[in-house]
Write a protein that holds these residues in place. Structure first.
Motif, PDB file in Angstrom:
ATOM      1  N   ILE A 178       0.867  -1.180   0.000  1.00 23.78           N
ATOM      2  CA  ILE A 178       0.000   0.000   0.000  1.00 23.78           C
ATOM      3  C   ILE A 178       0.900   1.224   0.000  1.00 23.78           C
ATOM      4  N   PHE A 213     -14.162   1.319   0.925  1.00 26.25           N
ATOM      5  CA  PHE A 213     -12.845   0.867   0.471  1.00 26.25           C
ATOM      6  C   PHE A 213     -12.916  -0.593   0.036  1.00 26.25           C
ATOM      7  N   LEU A 265     -12.110  -1.937  -3.685  1.00 24.52           N
ATOM      8  CA  LEU A 265     -11.018  -2.886  -3.895  1.00 24.52           C
ATOM      9  C   LEU A 265     -11.530  -4.157  -4.561  1.00 24.52           C
ATOM     10  N   ILE A 296      -7.367  -0.025   4.493  1.00 15.81           N
ATOM     11  CA  ILE A 296      -7.107  -0.814   3.288  1.00 15.81           C
ATOM     12  C   ILE A 296      -6.586  -2.199   3.661  1.00 15.81           C
TER      13      ILE A 296
END
Length: 137
Positions: free
Chosen positions: A64, A119, A123, A84
């Protein structure tokens, strides 16, 4: 929750390989860079450094990256990173082995009071577009 060590992309060389050879997909909060398992093996052959651990080849590695353009405050950047990582924690069982993924966070992620659920959805969409899921669901 942090990602398991086997699933973390750590070295600068690995990040550079993903950025150089990987495919890219965009969403409103992220850019996903993904390097296929076959490309992963080829790139490690070209550098003549083969992983000695066969398990290391099998696990999908995730990195990340979030710049100070997203937010000047480290607290906010770290919070986004943790969200994340937690989203990937839920997605790990669905991922095909051997991929190398780098998530680049866009400034819009900090601007919106985004919840980790958003998120996760974004994703999932990016991973589905790049066919990283087992069975490409």
């Amino acid at each position: 929750m942090a990602l398991p060590k086997a699933n973390r992309l750590k070295s600068r060389k690995d990040f550079q390989a993903v950025f150089r050879e990987g495919i890219r997909r965009h969403s409103s909060y992220f850019t996903l860079r993904a390097l296929r398992p076959s490309q992963t093996i080829e790139s490690s052959l070209s550098t003549a450094v083969l992983p000695t651990d066969p398990h290391q080849l099998a696990s999908t590695q995730i990195g990340i990256t979030i710049s100070t353009k997203v937010s000047k405050r480290a607290v906010i950047r770290n919070r986004i990173k943790r969200q994340i990582a937690a989203a990937f924690q839920q997605l790990l069982p669905k991922l095909s082995p051997g991929w190398r993924l780098v998530v680049v966070v866009k400034p819009t992620a900090a601007e919106s009071k985004c919840v980790s659920q958003q998120f996760l959805q974004e994703l999932e969409q990016l991973l589905a577009q790049t066919e990283v899921f087992n069975g490409h669901s």
